[in-house]
Scaffold this active site. Structure first.
Site, PDB file in Angstrom:
ATOM      1  N   SER A   6       5.217   7.567  -8.976  1.00  0.00           N
ATOM      2  CA  SER A   6       4.596   7.680  -7.651  1.00  0.00           C
ATOM      3  C   SER A   6       5.152   8.913  -6.936  1.00  0.00           C
ATOM      4  O   SER A   6       6.361   9.006  -6.677  1.00  0.00           O
ATOM      5  CB  SER A   6       4.902   6.440  -6.805  1.00  0.00           C
ATOM      6  OG  SER A   6       4.587   6.703  -5.457  1.00  0.00           O
ATOM      7  N   HIS A  31       0.716   8.626  -9.723  1.00  0.00           N
ATOM      8  CA  HIS A  31       0.261   7.685  -8.687  1.00  0.00           C
ATOM      9  C   HIS A  31       0.429   8.364  -7.332  1.00  0.00           C
ATOM     10  O   HIS A  31       1.514   8.849  -6.998  1.00  0.00           O
ATOM     11  CB  HIS A  31       1.108   6.412  -8.761  1.00  0.00           C
ATOM     12  CG  HIS A  31       0.683   5.321  -7.832  1.00  0.00           C
ATOM     13  ND1 HIS A  31      -0.376   4.488  -8.095  1.00  0.00           N
ATOM     14  CD2 HIS A  31       1.190   4.938  -6.639  1.00  0.00           C
ATOM     15  CE1 HIS A  31      -0.493   3.620  -7.094  1.00  0.00           C
ATOM     16  NE2 HIS A  31       0.435   3.867  -6.211  1.00  0.00           N
ATOM     17  N   ASP A  33       0.142   7.974  -3.373  1.00  0.00           N
ATOM     18  CA  ASP A  33       0.077   6.990  -2.286  1.00  0.00           C
ATOM     19  C   ASP A  33      -0.413   7.636  -0.998  1.00  0.00           C
ATOM     20  O   ASP A  33       0.290   8.455  -0.407  1.00  0.00           O
ATOM     21  CB  ASP A  33       1.464   6.386  -2.048  1.00  0.00           C
ATOM     22  CG  ASP A  33       1.823   5.422  -3.154  1.00  0.00           C
ATOM     23  OD1 ASP A  33       2.899   5.575  -3.745  1.00  0.00           O
ATOM     24  OD2 ASP A  33       1.006   4.542  -3.438  1.00  0.00           O
ATOM     25  N   MET A  35      -1.371   7.224   2.818  1.00  0.00           N
ATOM     26  CA  MET A  35      -1.106   6.308   3.926  1.00  0.00           C
ATOM     27  C   MET A  35      -1.608   6.916   5.227  1.00  0.00           C
ATOM     28  O   MET A  35      -1.342   8.095   5.506  1.00  0.00           O
ATOM     29  CB  MET A  35       0.399   6.050   4.022  1.00  0.00           C
ATOM     30  CG  MET A  35       0.952   5.446   2.746  1.00  0.00           C
ATOM     31  SD  MET A  35       2.736   5.246   2.863  1.00  0.00           S
ATOM     32  CE  MET A  35       3.071   4.604   1.224  1.00  0.00           C
ATOM     33  N   HIS A  65      -4.073   5.801  -4.583  1.00  0.00           N
ATOM     34  CA  HIS A  65      -3.922   4.482  -3.952  1.00  0.00           C
ATOM     35  C   HIS A  65      -4.131   4.642  -2.453  1.00  0.00           C
ATOM     36  O   HIS A  65      -3.262   5.156  -1.753  1.00  0.00           O
ATOM     37  CB  HIS A  65      -2.513   3.971  -4.279  1.00  0.00           C
ATOM     38  CG  HIS A  65      -2.171   2.665  -3.642  1.00  0.00           C
ATOM     39  ND1 HIS A  65      -0.892   2.163  -3.655  1.00  0.00           N
ATOM     40  CD2 HIS A  65      -2.924   1.740  -2.996  1.00  0.00           C
ATOM     41  CE1 HIS A  65      -0.862   0.999  -3.025  1.00  0.00           C
ATOM     42  NE2 HIS A  65      -2.100   0.725  -2.621  1.00  0.00           N
ATOM     43  N   MET A  67      -4.060   3.442   1.022  1.00  0.00           N
ATOM     44  CA  MET A  67      -3.564   2.436   1.973  1.00  0.00           C
ATOM     45  C   MET A  67      -4.064   2.874   3.344  1.00  0.00           C
ATOM     46  O   MET A  67      -3.314   3.375   4.199  1.00  0.00           O
ATOM     47  CB  MET A  67      -2.042   2.362   1.922  1.00  0.00           C
ATOM     48  CG  MET A  67      -1.535   1.689   0.652  1.00  0.00           C
ATOM     49  SD  MET A  67       0.175   2.047   0.266  1.00  0.00           S
ATOM     50  CE  MET A  67      -0.027   3.584  -0.627  1.00  0.00           C
ATOM     51  N   MET A 136       0.448  -5.654  -5.772  1.00  0.00           N
ATOM     52  CA  MET A 136       1.556  -5.009  -5.060  1.00  0.00           C
ATOM     53  C   MET A 136       2.796  -5.889  -5.160  1.00  0.00           C
ATOM     54  O   MET A 136       2.706  -7.103  -4.932  1.00  0.00           O
ATOM     55  CB  MET A 136       1.179  -4.786  -3.593  1.00  0.00           C
ATOM     56  CG  MET A 136       0.140  -3.695  -3.359  1.00  0.00           C
ATOM     57  SD  MET A 136       0.633  -2.084  -3.959  1.00  0.00           S
ATOM     58  CE  MET A 136       1.990  -1.715  -2.835  1.00  0.00           C
ATOM     59  N   ASP A 174       3.240  -2.244  -8.573  1.00  0.00           N
ATOM     60  CA  ASP A 174       3.574  -1.093  -7.743  1.00  0.00           C
ATOM     61  C   ASP A 174       4.543  -1.509  -6.646  1.00  0.00           C
ATOM     62  O   ASP A 174       4.194  -2.316  -5.799  1.00  0.00           O
ATOM     63  CB  ASP A 174       2.259  -0.580  -7.143  1.00  0.00           C
ATOM     64  CG  ASP A 174       2.453   0.619  -6.244  1.00  0.00           C
ATOM     65  OD1 ASP A 174       1.478   1.013  -5.587  1.00  0.00           O
ATOM     66  OD2 ASP A 174       3.572   1.151  -6.184  1.00  0.00           O
TER      67      ASP A 174
HETATM   68  C1  DX5 Z   1       4.336   1.641  -1.482  1.00  0.00           C
HETATM   69  C2  DX5 Z   1       3.658   2.449  -2.555  1.00  0.00           C
HETATM   70  C3  DX5 Z   1       4.400   2.423  -3.863  1.00  0.00           C
HETATM   71  C4  DX5 Z   1       5.753   3.035  -3.747  1.00  0.00           C
HETATM   72  C5  DX5 Z   1       6.530   2.769  -5.008  1.00  0.00           C
HETATM   73  O1  DX5 Z   1       3.446   1.481  -0.413  1.00  0.00           O
HETATM   74  O2  DX5 Z   1       2.381   1.935  -2.811  1.00  0.00           O
HETATM   75  O3  DX5 Z   1       3.664   3.159  -4.845  1.00  0.00           O
HETATM   76  O4  DX5 Z   1       5.636   4.413  -3.546  1.00  0.00           O
HETATM   77  O5  DX5 Z   1       7.759   3.343  -4.813  1.00  0.00           O
HETATM   78  P1  DX5 Z   1       9.075   2.691  -5.435  1.00  0.00           P
HETATM   79  O6  DX5 Z   1       8.837   2.700  -6.915  1.00  0.00           O
HETATM   80  O7  DX5 Z   1      10.145   3.636  -4.979  1.00  0.00           O
HETATM   81  O8  DX5 Z   1       9.201   1.318  -4.875  1.00  0.00           O
HETATM   82 ZN    ZN Z   2       1.110   2.825  -4.538  1.00  0.00          ZN
END
Ligand code: DX5
Ligand code: ZN
Length: 238
Positions: A6, A31, A33, A35, A65, A67, A136, A174
């Protein structure tokens, strides 16, 4: 099986180099993320950053991903930026059918994510419409959180449904995935592993990816058949 670092856990001052490092390390996917500060209490990066990173990791599958509270306005920009798959959250309620249809109509793989407090049954109506179910294992918003063990039965349930209904969606996990929790998730039925901190924090990322892959395969021999042929070891330290 898939190992997907990620980028949220990477060094933000050098994201292109970090994506190259993940590719050299033998990762299968990257991956990403996204946000928006609404759906989760954090803001990460947008389509322009994904587009900038894309040429630095040509071989990696970009697993985006979202969010975000209004993903419908972001689908085309992320496809243009180079997304190969887009994951939206089942918590978006009656928006979900249209979102899944739209992602598919854009020619990309479709993923559906389920947060820890959400019953896995919420995803049941969509299982035949998705390429990936993301269970998740932390509450979304931040990297580096601790794994929520109560999510393991949801992975088992997802695997049971996949087998019983003869479907073939991937089961991705994840959040808090490391060399201990990857084994538990593999045993529960996961086959796609997102890891941020556990991989990007390692100086030798290649060794970390290899070790995580080995532990996952040892925990569920069936994953070995799905193993992506590992790339030749890099001739230099990662
Ligand atoms: C959290 C993300 C995850 C996160 C994982 O909202 O969706 O992908 O970045 O990071 P680690 O592996 O550090 O928990
Ligand atoms: Zn993620």
């Amino acid at each position: 099986m898939i190992i997907a670092p990620s980028l949220l856990a990477a060094d933000f001052t050098r994201l292109g180099k970090e994506a190259e490092r993940a590719e050299r390390a033998g990762a299968d996917w990257l991956h990403l993320d996204i946000m928006d500060g609404q759906f989760v209490p954090n803001i990460s990066f947008g389509p322009a950053v994904v587009a900038a990173v894309r040429p630095h990791a040509k071989k990696l599958f970009f697993d985006v991903h979202l969010m975000c509270g209004k993903p419908e306005i972001l689908l085309e920009p992320f496809v243009k930026a180079g997304a190969d798959q887009i994951i939206v959250h089942v918590e978006l309620g009656d928006k979900v059918p249209q979102l899944l249809w739209k992602i598919k109509s854009l020619g990309k793989k479709v993923g559906l994510a389920v947060n820890p407090p959400t019953a896995i049954a919420e995803a049941a109506p969509y299982l035949d419409k998705i390429d990936l179910l993301l269970v998740m294992t932390v509450n979304p918003g931040f990297g580096g959180q601790s794994f929520i063990h109560e999510c393991l039965p949801k992975i088992q349930q997802a695997e049971t449904w996949r087998r019983e209904r003869k479907l073939n969606y991937r089961i991705e996990v994840d959040g808090g995935i490391n060399n201990q929790t990857v084994a538990e998730c593999a045993r529960a039925g996961a086959d796609t592993f997102v890891a941020g901190t556990a991989l990007f924090s390692q100086r030798n990322m290649g060794a970390a990816v290899k070790k995580m892959r080995k532990i996952a395969c040892a925990s569920d021999p069936a994953l070995a058949d799905l193993a992506v042929p590992s790339l030749p070891p890099p001739s230099f330290a990662l």
